[in-house]
Design an enzyme around this catalytic site. Structure first.
Site, short mmCIF file in Angstrom:
data_model
loop_
_atom_site.label_atom_id
_atom_site.label_comp_id
_atom_site.label_asym_id
_atom_site.label_seq_id
_atom_site.Cartn_x
_atom_site.Cartn_y
_atom_site.Cartn_z
N SER A 179 0.47 -1.44 -0.13
CA SER A 179 -0.03 -0.24 -0.23
C SER A 179 1.03 1.57 0.02
O SER A 179 0.13 2.21 -0.46
CB SER A 179 -0.59 0.22 1.19
OG SER A 179 -0.19 -0.25 2.55
N HIS A 216 -5.67 -4.33 -2.30
CA HIS A 216 -5.27 -3.47 -3.49
C HIS A 216 -5.17 -3.71 -4.12
O HIS A 216 -4.97 -2.87 -5.48
CB HIS A 216 -3.94 -2.53 -2.10
CG HIS A 216 -4.20 -2.19 -1.17
ND1 HIS A 216 -5.10 -0.62 -0.74
CD2 HIS A 216 -3.25 -2.08 -0.22
CE1 HIS A 216 -4.83 0.39 0.33
NE2 HIS A 216 -4.16 -0.42 0.59
N LYS A 248 -12.59 -1.90 -0.70
CA LYS A 248 -11.82 -1.15 -0.56
C LYS A 248 -12.80 -1.39 -2.55
O LYS A 248 -13.87 -0.67 -2.66
CB LYS A 248 -10.57 -0.88 -0.75
CG LYS A 248 -9.44 -1.31 0.45
CD LYS A 248 -8.05 -2.33 0.01
CE LYS A 248 -7.68 -0.75 2.02
NZ LYS A 248 -7.64 -2.14 2.40
#
Ligand SMILES: *Cc1c(COP(=O)(O)O)cnc(C)c1O
Length: 391
Positions: free
Chosen positions: A182, A210, A241
């Site tokens: 990240s 991610h 996310k």
């Protein structure tokens, strides 16, 4: 007793404040989107994990409302007592289909998925080999398990190979890594990790928080990017996310692993089911992603546009294979001044510095989204150029 604790807490809080590390929260009064209202001001948001722009998507909201009408508000139960609805099972099938895996187990968050994955599977006889930049929830999950721990420098395949050699005396070995890291936005070299794991007889686990929805030709994560379908045993991921950004997590992978997690994984057995709104909305998200790659295509175009313009403007940007662009400033104070100044220009980004990133590696992290329009990107780039000469 509290008097004594209070004194201690006040000292701790003061030392956090003195170190300049006290985290303050900005209050958003709009929905999460490319444009948000913060402190009565409209700003462009470049620090959300809203990669596909689904946090405020009309179809997703409608699906959440519909699920509430048909399936109610809350579950008031864990899954194995009376917390499993048809839509929970349908969502598990949809996640498995998206990742190309056997089966999926849902959790309240990926923090729980990572917290509950190691302890049921591994014991003193086993080895967990972990990338040094892995997420806090992986680190905590490993702590809850008695397996022997090994750590290798970020994406360093020589160090990983050494760990694998050392761990040969253990019964089972597993290599664990984030898919996308990240802070730099770099991708774990999953093809090489799978090669090494096969050579040294180890399992592979990847945290896709991610990476899912972002990397690979159509956004399906590391399997698609590296064509390693069937070579990764466990994927963990979040619904918080790219996939709508509500809440919820999952572990997806080999059938028997998921079966055992349903029997033994503590955050699954002892914590509430995700609510129908989340299950219904997430089902709609996976349906949308199945129908079209459009959102992912826009995201990739936005990342490429932003990166090329910023590089052309002379900014120092870490190579990225994801939707995270680290604009390097190196100096901690500068990163904070920069973030404050660029907020005045209507751009909301976050400056990171030690200990979140290594000493002398301070940066502004920019997160791109499919919700960003070209005009948003241009405004952000121009603000970076302007602020560079002011701080
Ligand atoms: C965000 C994140 C998590 C936690 O996900 P939640 O669903 O918000 O708990 C876990 N691992 C990684 C790598 C993350 O980025």
């Amino acid at each position: 007793m509290y008097k004594d604790l209070k004194k201690y807490l006040e000292t701790e809080l003061q030392s956090i404040e003195d170190a300049g590390l006290y985290k303050k929260e900005r209050i958003i009064t709009s929905s999460q989107s490319a444009e948000i209202e913060v402190g009565g001001k409209t700003v462009l948001n470049f620090c959300a994990n809203n990669y596909l722009g689904l946090s405020n998507n009309a179809r997703v909201i409608e699906a959440a409302k519909k699920a509430m009408d048909t399936h109610g508000f809350g579950m008031s139960s864990v899954r194995f007592i009376c917390g499993t609805q048809d839509i929970h099972k349908e969502l598990e099938v949809a996640v498995s289909k998206y990742f190309g895996t056997d089966d999926t187990i849902l959790y309240a968050a990926c923090f729980d998925a990572n917290g509950g994955v190691f302890e049921p599977l591994f014991s003193e006889q086993d080895a967990i080999i972990s990338d040094s930049l892995n997420h806090a929830s992986i680190i905590d999950g490993v702590r809850l398990c008695k397996a022997k721990r090994y750590r290798y420098a970020n994406a360093d395949m020589n160090e990983l190979e050494n760990c694998l050699k050392e761990a040969q005396t253990q019964r089972f070995r597993i290599v664990v890594t984030d898919g996308v890291f990240s802070m730099d936005g770099n991708v774990a070299p999953m093809d090489k990790i799978c090669d090494l794991a096969e050579k040294y007889n180890a399992l592979v686990m990847v945290d896709e928080c991610h990476s899912a929805g972002v990397i690979g030709k159509t956004g399906r994560g590391v399997n698609e990017l590296f064509n390693v379908y069937g070579r990764i045993d466990i994927h963990t991921g979040t619904l918080g996310k790219a996939f709508g950004g509500g809440i919820g997590g999952f572990t997806t992978g080999r059938k028997e692993i998921i079966d055992l997690l349903r029997q033994r994984s503590r955050p699954y057995l002892f914590s509430n089911s995700i609510p129908p709104t989340i299950a219904g909305a997430s089902l709609e998200v996976f349906k949308m992603l199945d129908e079209s790659d459009m959102l992912h295509t826009v995201l990739v175009e936005n990342v490429e546009y932003f990166r090329s313009k910023m590089l052309a403007a002379g900014f120092d940007i870490k190579p990225t294979q994801s939707a995270i662009c680290a604009v390097m400033l190196y100096d901690a104070k500068l990163s904070q001044a920069f973030a404050a100044k660029i907020l005045d220009e209507g751009i909301y980004v976050t400056g990171f510095y030690y200990p979140v990133v290594p000493q002398g590696q301070a940066r502004i992290r920019v997160q791109l989204s499919a919700a960003h329009k070209r005009t948003h990107l241009d405004k952000c780039i121009n603000a970076f150029i302007k602020v560079r000469y002011e701080v």
